[in-house]
Design a protein around this motif. Structure first.
Motif, PDB file in Angstrom:
ATOM      1  N   ARG A 161     -31.755  35.688  35.293  1.00  0.00           N
ATOM      2  CA  ARG A 161     -30.712  36.258  33.392  1.00  0.00           C
ATOM      3  C   ARG A 161     -29.615  34.714  34.212  1.00  0.00           C
ATOM      4  O   ARG A 161     -28.047  34.630  33.601  1.00  0.00           O
ATOM      5  CB  ARG A 161     -30.219  37.037  33.512  1.00  0.00           C
TER       6      ARG A 161
ATOM      7  N   TYR B 100     -22.938  36.058  30.737  1.00  0.00           N
ATOM      8  CA  TYR B 100     -21.601  35.919  31.628  1.00  0.00           C
ATOM      9  C   TYR B 100     -20.961  34.322  31.422  1.00  0.00           C
ATOM     10  O   TYR B 100     -19.484  33.926  31.520  1.00  0.00           O
ATOM     11  CB  TYR B 100     -21.865  35.880  33.213  1.00  0.00           C
TER      12      TYR B 100
ATOM     13  N   PRO C 142     -26.376  41.431  42.922  1.00  0.00           N
ATOM     14  CA  PRO C 142     -25.509  41.367  42.154  1.00  0.00           C
ATOM     15  C   PRO C 142     -24.280  41.799  41.632  1.00  0.00           C
ATOM     16  O   PRO C 142     -23.336  40.747  41.532  1.00  0.00           O
ATOM     17  CB  PRO C 142     -26.750  40.979  40.244  1.00  0.00           C
ATOM     18  N   ASN C 143     -24.325  42.573  41.974  1.00  0.00           N
ATOM     19  CA  ASN C 143     -22.715  43.283  42.100  1.00  0.00           C
ATOM     20  C   ASN C 143     -21.765  42.471  43.198  1.00  0.00           C
ATOM     21  O   ASN C 143     -20.311  43.432  42.834  1.00  0.00           O
ATOM     22  CB  ASN C 143     -22.736  45.398  41.677  1.00  0.00           C
TER      23      ASN C 143
ATOM     24  N   TYR D  44     -18.558  40.951  42.388  1.00  0.00           N
ATOM     25  CA  TYR D  44     -18.037  41.508  41.382  1.00  0.00           C
ATOM     26  C   TYR D  44     -16.290  41.689  43.199  1.00  0.00           C
ATOM     27  O   TYR D  44     -15.562  42.215  42.201  1.00  0.00           O
ATOM     28  CB  TYR D  44     -18.180  42.828  41.114  1.00  0.00           C
TER      29      TYR D  44
ATOM     30  N   HIS E  12     -31.468  41.220  41.001  1.00  0.00           N
ATOM     31  CA  HIS E  12     -31.694  41.529  39.704  1.00  0.00           C
ATOM     32  C   HIS E  12     -30.755  40.679  39.316  1.00  0.00           C
ATOM     33  O   HIS E  12     -30.298  39.277  39.728  1.00  0.00           O
ATOM     34  CB  HIS E  12     -30.777  42.900  39.577  1.00  0.00           C
TER      35      HIS E  12
ATOM     36  N   THR F 161     -25.265  40.408  35.951  1.00  0.00           N
ATOM     37  CA  THR F 161     -25.001  41.163  34.596  1.00  0.00           C
ATOM     38  C   THR F 161     -23.226  40.254  33.977  1.00  0.00           C
ATOM     39  O   THR F 161     -23.371  39.023  33.993  1.00  0.00           O
ATOM     40  CB  THR F 161     -24.088  41.909  35.499  1.00  0.00           C
ATOM     41  N   PRO F 162     -23.262  40.617  32.584  1.00  0.00           N
ATOM     42  CA  PRO F 162     -22.552  40.374  31.404  1.00  0.00           C
ATOM     43  C   PRO F 162     -21.135  39.120  31.860  1.00  0.00           C
ATOM     44  O   PRO F 162     -20.051  38.837  31.679  1.00  0.00           O
ATOM     45  CB  PRO F 162     -22.639  41.016  30.452  1.00  0.00           C
TER      46      PRO F 162
END
Length: 369
Positions: A32, A37, A307-308, A311, A341, A344-345
Motif C-alpha cells: 500500500r 497516507y 506497520p504500527n 506511529y 502488512h 495505514t492511512p
C-alpha cells in the motif's frame, strides 16, 4: 520480457533478490505504498469513487508513481495501483468501496444452490475486456518509470477473494464463509478453482502488459486452521504458481518471480517454501531468525516490521529496523524489506522516509559484514 518496448531496468535489486542472486543491500518496498497516507494521493483521487480511480489508467499510473517520486532513490519497486476485488467484479459481482468503511458487496453469494452462484462459477470471463484498464495502467506506468525500478503486479488469493464474495465485505467472525467450507465443501472448492483460473488469466495479462514480478495476497489466510488452510487455500495458491509460468512460456514470455503473502498463516511457512513461489512474504508475527531457519535458503523472505511501529517515533523505527535486519542475517541475502502488512492511512510520510533511510543504512552494513 513483454511484447512492449520499455527502457532498460536501472535498479534490478528486487528481481535479483527474488531470484536468490547476490545483492549489495536488501531491496525494499511496502504494501500500500501508493495510498491514503500521501497527500498527493488524496489530491489525485479527489472526490472520485475508489474503483473509478482504479479504472482510469492515467490516474492509476500517476498514483503508482507517487511514492517512487517522493522517495526517489529509496524505493526499489513500484506496485500498480489497483485492488484485489477487481476479480469478483470481472466475475460479474458488484463491489462498492464505501468511504471509511471498506468494500461492500450488495449481493454476496449466500447459497451454493442459487442461480447467482451458478452464474458466477460458469461465467466466461474475458480478462482483457473486463480488466483491460489494469493492463493499460501497467503498460503506461512501465513507460513512465523509464527503468527506474521494477513494477509489481498482484492478485488476491482465491480463499481471500471467496471470503469477500460470501461475507459481502470485511468480517470479524468469517462465519458465513466458514459455514460454506464446512457445509458445502464441494461447492466451495468449485468456486475456489474458478477464481484461481481467473487469477491466472489476470496475472498472465499483467505480465504481458509489463509487470516484472507478481504477488498473491492471501490476506485472510490466518482465519483458517492449518488443516483447513491445506484444503481451502494452499491447493489454489499452488495452482497459480504452477500454471502462471506454463502459460507465460506458452506465450513466448519469460516467467517472472512470484511472491506469496499468506497473512496470519505462520504455521504454513515450511509448506509455503515448497509451494512454487520464489518469495514468501511474512507478517510481523514471524520471528525473522526462526523464519530463516525454516526457509533454509529455499526461498527469499519478504517483510516484516509491524506497520504500527511507524506511529512509535523515529527512535522506535530505528530500533525495529536494526532488530529486523539483524534477524534476517540468516537469510544470507535472500531478503526483501517490507512491512508485515500494508501501510495505514494516518502514517506521517516523513516517518516512512525515516524507515527507508534506516533500512538503507542498516541494510548496507548487514550485507558488508
Amino acid at each position: 520480457m513483454s511484447i512492449h518496448e520499455f527502457a532498460p531496468l536501472k535498479n534490478n535489486l528486487l528481481l535479483r533478490a527474488a531470484r536468490g542472486e547476490k545483492v549489495e543491500r536488501p531491496p525494499m518496498w511496502v504494501m500500500r505504498q501508493a495510498g491514503r497516507y500521501l497527500p498527493e494521493y488524496n489530491q489525485a483521487k479527489g472526490t472520485r469513487d475508489f474503483f473509478a480511480v482504479c479504472r482510469d489508467p492515467e490516474t492509476a499510473s500517476t498514483i503508482t508513481l507517487q511514492p517512487v517520486e517522493r522517495y526517489a532513490g529509496l524505493l526499489d519497486a513500484a506496485i500498480i495501483f489497483s485492488d484485489i476485488l477487481v476479480i469478483p467484479q470481472a466475475m460479474g459481482m458488484t463491489v462498492e468501496m464505501i468511504e471509511k468503511k471498506g468494500p461492500h458487496f450488495p449481493h454476496p453469494l449466500r447459497d451454493p444452490n442459487s442461480p447467482e452462484f451458478e452464474q458466477v462459477v460458469t461465467r466466461d470471463v474475458d480478462v482483457k475486456e473486463e480488466l483491460g484498464y489494469v493492463f493499460e495502467a501497467i503498460t503506461l506506468t512501465r513507460k513512465k518509470l523509464e527503468g527506474r525500478v521494477p513494477l509489481i503486479g498482484f492478485v488476491g488469493a482465491p480463499w481471500t477473494l471467496m471470503s469477500y464474495m460470501i461475507e459481502g465485505g470485511g468480517s470479524k467472525m468469517f462465519n458465513l464463509v466458514k459455514g460454506w467450507i464446512f457445509k458445502h465443501p464441494a461447492e466451495s472448492k468449485r468456486l475456489l478453482q474458478r477464481v484461481a483460473e481467473v487469477c491466472v488469466d489476470f496475472l498472465v495479462e499483467q505480465v504481458v502488459a509489463g509487470a516484472q514480478l507478481i504477488q498473491v495476497f492471501d490476506s485472510w489466510a490466518g482465519e483458517l486452521s492449518p488443516h483447513d488452510f491445506a484444503i481451502f487455500s494452499l491447493p489454489y495458491l499452488k495452482y497459480i504458481s504452477h500454471n502462471l509460468p506454463i502459460r507465460l512460456k506458452a506465450a513466448g514470455i519469460e516467467p517472472v518471480p512470484m511472491t506469496v503473502f499468506a497473512k496470519g498463516a505462520w504455521y504454513a511457512l515450511d509448506t509455503l517454501c515448497e509451494s512454487g513461489y520464489q518469495t514468501v512474504g511474512l507478517d510481523w508475527t514471524h520471528d525473522p531468525v526462526e523464519a530463516c531457519r525454516i526457509a533454509n535458503g529455499r526461498v527469499t523472505l519478504q517483510g516484516n516490521m509491524d506497520p504500527n511501529v511507524l506511529y512509535g517515533g523515529r527512535k522506535a523505527i530505528t530500533e525495529n529496523v536494526e532488530r529486523m535486519l539483524e534477524g534476517f542475517k540468516g537469510a544470507k541475502g535472500r531478503h526483501i524489506i517490507n512491512l508485515g502488512h500494508g501501510i495505514t492511512p494516518l502514517v506521517d510520510p516523513e516517518d516512512l522516509k525515516h524507515f527507508f533511510e534506516e533500512c538503507h543504512r542498516v541494510g548496507e552494513a548487514v550485507c558488508s559484514s
